[in-house]
Write a protein that holds these residues in place. Structure first.
Motif, PDB file in Angstrom:
ATOM      1  N   GLY A 136       0.725  -1.151   0.099  1.00 15.13           N
ATOM      2  CA  GLY A 136       0.170  -0.113  -0.039  1.00 15.13           C
ATOM      3  C   GLY A 136       0.996   1.201  -0.019  1.00 15.13           C
ATOM      4  N   TYR A 137       0.606   2.137  -0.627  1.00 11.11           N
ATOM      5  CA  TYR A 137       1.161   3.444  -0.710  1.00 11.11           C
ATOM      6  C   TYR A 137       0.669   4.760  -0.150  1.00 11.11           C
ATOM      7  CZ  TYR A 137       3.820   0.898  -4.365  1.00 11.11           C
ATOM      8  OH  TYR A 137       4.555  -0.294  -4.827  1.00 11.11           O
ATOM      9  N   PRO A 138       0.822   5.020   1.191  1.00 10.78           N
ATOM     10  CA  PRO A 138       0.282   6.366   1.829  1.00 10.78           C
ATOM     11  C   PRO A 138       0.602   7.479   1.195  1.00 10.78           C
ATOM     12  CG  PRO A 138       1.087   4.855   3.496  1.00 10.78           C
ATOM     13  CD  PRO A 138       1.520   4.217   2.077  1.00 10.78           C
ATOM     14  N   ASP A 176      -5.410  10.116   6.739  1.00  8.70           N
ATOM     15  CA  ASP A 176      -6.097  10.107   5.550  1.00  8.70           C
ATOM     16  C   ASP A 176      -6.398   8.856   4.663  1.00  8.70           C
ATOM     17  OD1 ASP A 176      -6.902  12.611   6.423  1.00  8.70           O
ATOM     18  OD2 ASP A 176      -5.546  13.623   5.320  1.00  8.70           O
ATOM     19  N   TRP A 177      -5.143   8.339   4.470  1.00 11.85           N
ATOM     20  CA  TRP A 177      -5.204   7.177   3.723  1.00 11.85           C
ATOM     21  C   TRP A 177      -5.865   6.036   4.362  1.00 11.85           C
ATOM     22  CZ3 TRP A 177      -1.924   2.587   4.691  1.00 11.85           C
ATOM     23  CH2 TRP A 177      -1.857   1.839   3.397  1.00 11.85           C
ATOM     24  N   VAL A 178      -5.760   5.743   5.263  1.00 11.26           N
ATOM     25  CA  VAL A 178      -6.499   4.588   5.955  1.00 11.26           C
ATOM     26  C   VAL A 178      -7.994   4.881   5.857  1.00 11.26           C
ATOM     27  CG1 VAL A 178      -7.012   3.422   8.106  1.00 11.26           C
ATOM     28  CG2 VAL A 178      -4.798   3.881   7.543  1.00 11.26           C
ATOM     29  N   HIS A 179      -8.573   6.102   6.216  1.00  8.25           N
ATOM     30  CA  HIS A 179      -9.999   6.381   6.251  1.00  8.25           C
ATOM     31  C   HIS A 179     -10.316   6.131   4.697  1.00  8.25           C
ATOM     32  CE1 HIS A 179      -9.732   8.911  10.199  1.00  8.25           C
ATOM     33  NE2 HIS A 179      -9.663   7.794  10.201  1.00  8.25           N
ATOM     34  N   PRO A 189      -6.891  -6.354   6.205  1.00  2.29           N
ATOM     35  CA  PRO A 189      -6.051  -5.746   7.513  1.00  2.29           C
ATOM     36  C   PRO A 189      -4.659  -5.308   7.085  1.00  2.29           C
ATOM     37  CG  PRO A 189      -6.708  -8.111   8.111  1.00  2.29           C
ATOM     38  CD  PRO A 189      -7.031  -7.875   6.478  1.00  2.29           C
ATOM     39  N   LEU A 190      -4.075  -4.370   7.966  1.00  2.00           N
ATOM     40  CA  LEU A 190      -3.074  -3.382   7.682  1.00  2.00           C
ATOM     41  C   LEU A 190      -1.900  -3.706   8.467  1.00  2.00           C
ATOM     42  CD1 LEU A 190      -1.763  -1.140   5.868  1.00  2.00           C
ATOM     43  CD2 LEU A 190      -2.847   0.443   7.633  1.00  2.00           C
ATOM     44  N   PRO A 246      -4.096   7.379  17.628  1.00  2.00           N
ATOM     45  CA  PRO A 246      -5.648   7.340  17.414  1.00  2.00           C
ATOM     46  C   PRO A 246      -6.176   6.932  16.285  1.00  2.00           C
ATOM     47  CG  PRO A 246      -4.678   9.529  18.299  1.00  2.00           C
ATOM     48  CD  PRO A 246      -3.565   8.545  18.011  1.00  2.00           C
ATOM     49  N   THR A 247      -5.522   6.966  15.304  1.00  2.00           N
ATOM     50  CA  THR A 247      -5.955   6.451  13.926  1.00  2.00           C
ATOM     51  C   THR A 247      -5.834   4.889  14.110  1.00  2.00           C
ATOM     52  OG1 THR A 247      -5.215   8.279  12.377  1.00  2.00           O
ATOM     53  CG2 THR A 247      -5.789   6.160  11.445  1.00  2.00           C
TER      54      THR A 247
END
Length: 282
Positions: A136-138, A176-179, A189-190, A246-247
């Motif tokens: 994955g590329y944040p 922002d990327w996860v959301h 899952p990450l 928190p994220t």
């Protein structure tokens, strides 16, 4: 550590479920044996310069020592389904049940132009591995538009058991990327990718020695990242993890652990992880 009481449970869980990425050099096996406990999984990168043989050889030797190993099967370095079948037979024959499938930085050796095409063939071969990771590329990829990287994860989600995020240093980018990923309906899952403690001199030496390893290629393409990693005193992920907590603690984030880019500074990475765990438990 700021807000220790609120962040400690999440950080402790992630650190206890960390795995280490190493580069296949002559000294890597000894470093892992000396410093890495058997309950920490070890992933082995693949580089065009060394070829897949170096990756698989080290992975097999570490598996023989009792480690859970995750060799990188870089799609563009595999010529086609026949070679892929041979790879599957070889790795599963050594008890290796997990792989990580990036596209890879090499010019295509044959049929596989990207990770998805190899993942499709793995499925056609009966899904021989119980766990399959994808990238994955944040941050923006140097050659791929952001929308395409998210679409790619959507396309690959049926074949993967988890996503490994590439490096970033901005907690807001992770948030922002996860959301965005979860809103898109990607529920894989990450594992959050972070660098271990990196010494400037050792990092530059390793970059010169490896040259074309995927992690160092990433650094070469992302000069800002390299500058921060190579800053005097090095970098550890403690503050970054604290700000991300928190994220990472959100149930919908589905963050299961850490993927630590060690750059072969294995002793320093394990000492950092153990030290942080000890402080969190105090």
């Amino acid at each position: 550590m700021r807000n220790k009481a609120s962040t400690a449970p999440t950080l402790q869980r992630l650190l206890e479920n960390a795995r280490y990425e190493v580069l296949p050099t002559a000294s890597t096996e000894d470093k892992v044996l000396e410093h890495v406990p058997r309950d920490v999984a070890v992933t082995v990168t693949a580089s065009p310069g060394k070829g897949l043989e170096a990756t698989f050889d080290l992975a097999e030797r570490l598996a023989g020592h009792g480690y859970v190993v995750v060799p990188h099967v870089a799609a563009r370095m595999v010529s086609g389904r026949t070679e892929l079948e041979e790879i599957c037979a070889r790795l599963t024959g050594k008890g290796i049940s997990r792989v990580f499938v990036p596209g890879g930085d090499a010019e295509p050796a044959g049929d596989y132009l990207d990770a998805l095409s190899l993942l499709e063939d793995l499925a056609a071969l009966g899904r021989p591995f119980s766990q399959v990771g994808i990238t994955g590329y944040p941050e923006s990829h140097p050659t791929i538009h952001d929308d395409l990287t998210v679409q790619s994860m959507w396309d690959k989600r049926r074949y993967a058991t988890h996503i490994v995020s590439n490096l970033t240093f901005d907690p807001a980018v992770i948030r922002d990327w996860v959301h965005r990923m979860r809103r898109r309906g990607i529920t894989t899952p990450l594992l959050l990718g972070i660098p271990g403690p990196v010494d400037r001199t050792k990092l530059l030496t390793m970059a010169t020695k490896i040259g074309v390893g995927e992690s160092t290629r990433f650094l070469a393409k992302n000069k800002g990242t390299f500058a921060r990693l190579a800053a005097p005193g090095g970098f550890t992920g403690e503050s970054f993890l604290e700000k991300c907590a928190p994220t990472l603690a959100e149930p919908t984030a589905l963050v299961e652990g850490l993927h630590v880019f060690t750059f072969n500074q294995v002793a320093e990475t394990e000492a950092w992880r153990r030290g942080l765990l000890d402080r969190l438990r105090d």
